[in-house]
Design a protein around this motif. Structure first.
Motif: not given
Lengths: 158, 58
Positions: B7-13, B31-35
Motif C-alpha cells: 500500500q501507499p504510505e497514506m490514502v485519504s478521502v 476515510a483514512f489509511a496510513h502505514k
C-alpha cells in the motif's frame, strides 16, 4: 502496511465513523505499473470518480464498488501531484458528484477508476484503482459531494 | 482483520457537501489509511470527537 478492519455490515452511524477505510486495491497496482511502462503508456489515468451505496468494508481484492450508483455518470476528476512529505509524492484527484434523483440517498463508498461510465450505464466498467468506504453522506436532488482523494507514495530501505 | 500490503504510505478521502440551496458542509477526512497505525487511531479518535461535538450542537 495498511490495516483494514474487516467489516461485513455496519449497524450504527458510529461504526461507519470509526471503521471507514480506504486502500489501493490489487487492480490498482496494475494501473501503477501500467502507467510507468512505455514512453506513451496505454494504461489510462485513474481519475474517474464513482460513488455508491455499498457498506461492505474495503478489501484489496475488490475490483469494483459494491453498489455503484449508475443513475449518474462517473465524475471525471482533476488530478495533480502534491507534496505531503517529499516533492510530488502524492497523487490527488478532486471531483464533484451531483445527485440527479430525489433522495435522500446515503452515499457510503467511492472509488477511482481508469474509465468513465455514462449515466444509466450498468457497472462495473473499467479497472478500479482505489476504494473507500465511509460513514453515510446523505444527498438529495441537486446536492453535490466534492471528494478530494490523496494517495501518498513512499519508499523504504529494508 | 485484513492486512493489506503493497500500500501507499497514506490514502485519504476528504469530502465537502454542497446542498441544493448553496449551503456547504465540510465533512473533513471521511476515510483514512496510513502505514502508521497510530495515525489511523488518532484519525478515528478525531472522527468520534467531531461526531460527539455535532451531536451536542444538534
Amino acid at each position: 502496511m495498511v490495516m483494514v478492519l474487516a467489516q461485513p455490515r455496519r449497524t450504527s452511524p458510529m461504526e461507519g465513523l470509526i471503521l471507514a477505510a480506504t486502500a489501493v486495491v490489487e487492480t490498482g497496482r496494475a494501473i501503477v505499473t501500467g502507467r510507468l511502462r512505455l514512453a506513451t503508456p496505454t494504461q489510462a489515468e485513474p481519475l474517474h470518480i464513482g460513488v455508491g451505496t455499498g457498506i461492505t468494508a474495503t478489501a484489496t481484492t475488490q475490483t469494483a464498488l459494491v453498489t455503484e450508483r449508475v443513475v449518474e455518470a462517473r465524475t471525471a476528476g482533476t488530478s495533480s501531484q502534491q507534496t505531503t512529505t517529499t516533492t510530488s509524492d502524492t497523487y490527488r484527484v478532486v471531483g464533484t458528484f451531483t445527485m440527479s434523483q430525489a433522495g435522500p440517498v446515503a452515499i457510503t463508498e467511492a472509488a477511482l477508476f481508469d474509465t468513465t461510465r455514462g449515466a444509466g450505464v450498468a457497472a462495473p466498467v473499467g479497472t478500479m484503482f482505489l476504494r473507500s468506504d465511509f460513514a453515510a453522506v446523505n444527498l438529495s436532488l441537486n446536492d453535490s459531494l466534492t471528494l478530494t482523494i490523496n494517495a501518498q507514495l513512499t519508499s523504504s530501505a529494508a | 482483520m485484513i492486512q493489506g500490503t503493497g500500500q501507499p504510505e497514506m490514502v485519504s478521502v476528504s469530502g465537502v457537501v454542497t446542498r441544493a440551496d448553496g449551503t456547504t458542509e465540510d465533512l473533513g477526512v471521511i476515510a483514512f489509511a496510513h502505514k502508521n497505525p497510530v495515525k489511523v487511531l488518532a484519525w478515528r479518535l478525531g472522527r468520534v470527537l467531531r461526531w460527539l461535538r455535532t451531536q451536542r450542537q444538534g
